[in-house]
Design a protein around this motif. Sequence first.
Motif, mmCIF file in Angstrom:
data_model
loop_
_atom_site.group_PDB
_atom_site.id
_atom_site.type_symbol
_atom_site.label_atom_id
_atom_site.label_comp_id
_atom_site.label_asym_id
_atom_site.label_seq_id
_atom_site.Cartn_x
_atom_site.Cartn_y
_atom_site.Cartn_z
ATOM 1 N N ILE A 274 5.951 1.677 1.005
ATOM 2 C CA ILE A 274 7.839 0.793 1.542
ATOM 3 C C ILE A 274 7.150 0.393 2.868
ATOM 4 O O ILE A 274 7.524 -0.945 2.976
ATOM 5 C CB ILE A 274 8.674 1.891 2.255
ATOM 6 N N HIS A 275 7.215 0.811 4.126
ATOM 7 C CA HIS A 275 6.599 0.433 5.312
ATOM 8 C C HIS A 275 5.523 -0.409 4.795
ATOM 9 O O HIS A 275 5.555 -1.825 5.486
ATOM 10 C CB HIS A 275 5.238 1.488 6.186
ATOM 11 N N GLU A 276 4.243 -0.722 4.109
ATOM 12 C CA GLU A 276 3.765 -1.710 3.724
ATOM 13 C C GLU A 276 3.589 -3.170 2.862
ATOM 14 O O GLU A 276 3.295 -3.860 3.092
ATOM 15 C CB GLU A 276 2.314 -1.465 3.655
ATOM 16 N N THR A 277 4.943 -2.447 2.394
ATOM 17 C CA THR A 277 5.077 -3.749 1.187
ATOM 18 C C THR A 277 6.557 -4.252 1.804
ATOM 19 O O THR A 277 6.742 -5.265 0.600
ATOM 20 C CB THR A 277 5.492 -3.124 -0.284
ATOM 21 N N ASP A 278 7.563 -3.250 2.245
ATOM 22 C CA ASP A 278 8.586 -4.181 2.504
ATOM 23 C C ASP A 278 9.412 -5.047 3.318
ATOM 24 O O ASP A 278 9.258 -5.218 4.759
ATOM 25 C CB ASP A 278 9.625 -3.242 2.519
ATOM 26 N N LYS A 279 8.562 -6.717 2.493
ATOM 27 C CA LYS A 279 8.798 -7.788 3.395
ATOM 28 C C LYS A 279 9.986 -7.840 4.280
ATOM 29 O O LYS A 279 10.252 -8.387 5.250
ATOM 30 C CB LYS A 279 8.591 -8.976 2.296
ATOM 31 N N LEU A 285 12.083 -1.681 -2.406
ATOM 32 C CA LEU A 285 11.226 -2.868 -3.107
ATOM 33 C C LEU A 285 11.873 -3.707 -3.768
ATOM 34 O O LEU A 285 11.842 -2.130 -4.716
ATOM 35 C CB LEU A 285 9.594 -1.847 -3.324
ATOM 36 N N SER A 286 11.368 -4.407 -3.770
ATOM 37 C CA SER A 286 11.993 -5.573 -5.183
ATOM 38 C C SER A 286 10.712 -5.634 -5.536
ATOM 39 O O SER A 286 9.771 -5.402 -5.223
ATOM 40 C CB SER A 286 12.828 -6.764 -4.421
ATOM 41 N N ILE A 287 11.175 -6.225 -7.098
ATOM 42 C CA ILE A 287 10.188 -6.088 -8.085
ATOM 43 C C ILE A 287 9.033 -7.524 -7.483
ATOM 44 O O ILE A 287 7.673 -7.200 -7.147
ATOM 45 C CB ILE A 287 10.210 -6.540 -9.172
ATOM 46 N N ASP A 292 3.703 -9.242 -5.078
ATOM 47 C CA ASP A 292 3.006 -9.512 -4.118
ATOM 48 C C ASP A 292 2.204 -9.179 -3.249
ATOM 49 O O ASP A 292 0.851 -9.223 -2.667
ATOM 50 C CB ASP A 292 4.045 -10.443 -3.578
ATOM 51 N N ARG A 293 2.419 -7.465 -3.484
ATOM 52 C CA ARG A 293 1.142 -6.709 -2.939
ATOM 53 C C ARG A 293 0.693 -5.423 -4.101
ATOM 54 O O ARG A 293 -0.207 -4.777 -3.594
ATOM 55 C CB ARG A 293 2.276 -5.494 -2.165
ATOM 56 N N MET A 294 0.084 -6.639 -5.076
ATOM 57 C CA MET A 294 -1.359 -5.630 -6.497
ATOM 58 C C MET A 294 -1.896 -5.791 -5.653
ATOM 59 O O MET A 294 -3.144 -4.270 -6.025
ATOM 60 C CB MET A 294 -1.099 -6.450 -7.086
#
Length: 315
Positions: A274-279, A285-287, A292-294
């Motif tokens: 979550i920390h690395e992906t939650d913009k 986290l949204s889809i 965006d972080r695939m």
Amino acid sequence: MQLLLLGTLALFVGVTVAVPAQEKRVHHKPDLSDHAHDDAHGFQYDHEAFLGKEEAKTFDQLSPEESKERLGKIVDKIDTNKDGFVSHAELHHWIKHRQRRYIEENVDKHWKEYDQNKDGKIGWTEYKNTTYGYYMDVEFDDVDDKASYKAMLTRDERRFTSADRDGDGVATREEFTAFLHPEEFDYMRHIVIQETIEDIDKNGDGKIDLQEYIGDMFTPENGENEPDWVTTEKKHFSEFRDMNKDGFLDANEVSHWILPAEVDHADNEARHLIHETDKDNDGRLSISEIMDRMDFIKVSTITDFGMLVEDHDEL
């Protein structure tokens, strides 16, 4: 050095038989990944934690379009409340589910064998008859190690009784899981400790000395030199395992050895993802954030996708 779980079941002469253990025992949860958790050198740890190690065996088998479509289906499974977001709790639950899958598959396999009357429960009599029935009729005379089979029957009954929390003589699926995998349940800790001591304690004094501790892991043959890891284990025994320095491991010390208080790696990994992906820093986290972080999730490495998106009830 950790020991592996006792209680392996095998087929013998067409009958399911509890075989005296030839394997070691494991009393800790499986790692989320075999790779180091170092984002500077790649995201394989996060990939395996998110998908499960079994589904992350080869690389770059899917096109970006296929990856996005299939990732969307996985996210839909994780989003249990269907609000369009993946929360920390949902991601934590998902990662723990992937971690526990090996247990669930093992229980599934044996459930079908032992629930003879198909009533959704397994009674001690069902288990005993399926596992030992033929040999009990002949008092185990047809097996080479008669004493070991009788001891295993006694041990299975003790473990079954402990797993049967309501004492009704039948195991629900949860209770049967505790019977097969007692290391996963706090109320079965005493059984894991007792069985470990019984396995290693050769002189029957109820505790483990250094010779027994090492002998369970290494027996030299034909003048074989002691490997370095044995020297290390001896040091661990005296400096860490034997906390009261009396030369033995008692039940409390064995508990600290084989069932240490574990860090919740699934929780830590959920927070990390979550920390690395939650913009937008809203804690979920949204889809679109996930898509965006695939590169971080590395979903293009999925090869056995069908097992992930089946409509499993437990998800």
